[in-house]
Design a protein around this motif. Sequence first.
Motif, PDB file in Angstrom:
ATOM      1  N   VAL A 167       8.064 -20.521-108.445  1.00 16.87           N
ATOM      2  CA  VAL A 167       7.122 -21.022-109.457  1.00 16.87           C
ATOM      3  C   VAL A 167       6.003 -21.820-108.792  1.00 16.87           C
ATOM      4  N   PHE A 168       6.342 -22.612-107.801  1.00 17.82           N
ATOM      5  CA  PHE A 168       5.341 -23.419-107.099  1.00 17.82           C
ATOM      6  C   PHE A 168       4.340 -22.525-106.366  1.00 17.82           C
ATOM      7  N   ILE A 169       4.830 -21.474-105.723  1.00 19.28           N
ATOM      8  CA  ILE A 169       3.947 -20.546-105.006  1.00 19.28           C
ATOM      9  C   ILE A 169       3.032 -19.817-105.986  1.00 19.28           C
ATOM     10  N   VAL A 170       3.623 -19.329-107.096  1.00 22.62           N
ATOM     11  CA  VAL A 170       2.823 -18.621-108.109  1.00 22.62           C
ATOM     12  C   VAL A 170       1.766 -19.548-108.691  1.00 22.62           C
ATOM     13  N   TYR A 171       2.144 -20.780-108.947  1.00 25.77           N
ATOM     14  CA  TYR A 171       1.198 -21.756-109.496  1.00 25.77           C
ATOM     15  C   TYR A 171      -0.004 -21.946-108.579  1.00 25.77           C
ATOM     16  N   ASN A 172       0.246 -22.101-107.293  1.00 26.34           N
ATOM     17  CA  ASN A 172      -0.852 -22.318-106.357  1.00 26.34           C
ATOM     18  C   ASN A 172      -1.717 -21.074-106.178  1.00 26.34           C
ATOM     19  N   ILE A 173      -1.097 -19.888-106.249  1.00 24.51           N
ATOM     20  CA  ILE A 173      -1.885 -18.652-106.185  1.00 24.51           C
ATOM     21  C   ILE A 173      -2.801 -18.549-107.401  1.00 24.51           C
ATOM     22  N   LEU A 174      -2.235 -18.809-108.586  1.00 21.71           N
ATOM     23  CA  LEU A 174      -3.033 -18.751-109.810  1.00 21.71           C
ATOM     24  C   LEU A 174      -4.122 -19.816-109.803  1.00 21.71           C
ATOM     25  N   ARG A 175      -3.786 -20.969-109.304  1.00 13.34           N
ATOM     26  CA  ARG A 175      -4.770 -22.063-109.238  1.00 13.34           C
ATOM     27  C   ARG A 175      -5.946 -21.686-108.337  1.00 13.34           C
ATOM     28  N   TYR A 176      -5.638 -20.927-107.300  1.00 11.74           N
ATOM     29  CA  TYR A 176      -6.692 -20.527-106.363  1.00 11.74           C
ATOM     30  C   TYR A 176      -7.576 -19.433-106.958  1.00 11.74           C
ATOM     31  N   PHE A 177      -6.937 -18.465-107.642  1.00 13.45           N
ATOM     32  CA  PHE A 177      -7.690 -17.300-108.120  1.00 13.45           C
ATOM     33  C   PHE A 177      -8.229 -17.445-109.535  1.00 13.45           C
ATOM     34  N   ILE A 178      -7.601 -18.313-110.340  1.00 14.72           N
ATOM     35  CA  ILE A 178      -8.081 -18.493-111.717  1.00 14.72           C
ATOM     36  C   ILE A 178      -9.000 -19.702-111.782  1.00 14.72           C
TER      37      ILE A 178
END
Length: 234
Positions: free
Chosen positions: A29-40
């Motif tokens: 969840v932490f990894i997905v959150y940071n990926i989304l934060r970067y791309f969204i």
Amino acid sequence: MKSKNSILKIAVDLSWLKFTWALWVIPIVFIVYNILRYFIGEEKFIQQGFLPFVYGPTKIFMLVVGIISVSGFLTFYVKQGIPRKDYFYGQAISAVIVSFSMMLIGFLIALVEKEFVLGIHIDSYLGQDPSWLLLYFIYSLNVVGYFVAGWLIGAGFYRFGVLIGMAYIALAVLILSIIDRFWEFELKDLFGKILFFNGVEFSVFLSFLGTILLILLVLWINRITLKKVAVKMK
């Protein structure tokens, strides 16, 4: 005393098992959150931060664990000669421990994020920038609600099969939608018009009280459903 020791042991064993599963969930969840934060680039998503984000996957994780808890854990413990009552109380205690612990990890990560990342402003039922400690308890209590709702579904299917099990799903969705209505979460409008409480404002005290009472109601239904259920040994 022997029963109390048995309940405590079951609670510890089940909590540890769920923690081993959660150790995979939270990092992902932490990894997905940071990926989304970067791309969204959506400002609202970025401002909300990690705490509201981790709540969603955590409650779904506990819902699924609740669903499988009957066929997996009840059968195992009864085979070991453990009374159903001890399994029930141990499972309930474990649900509270794991729910609050998983959200505590998310809470601590979110505090670190708030300290080092500018512009984190949570907008919730409590208003903008509410007490994070209060949010932690709200999220944790709701995660417990999702676990017992999943447990309700698992109990219904385990004892009665598919047809009545579907009714248990409907009851679980109804309970969760009422809980979400208390806190203005995702399912808040699902049964609001049917139950005539759309537009009704609930105080924090009433929301906490209503959520706890609904959780206790579901636990009671689970207890009644599983009290004399025939355990499937194969």
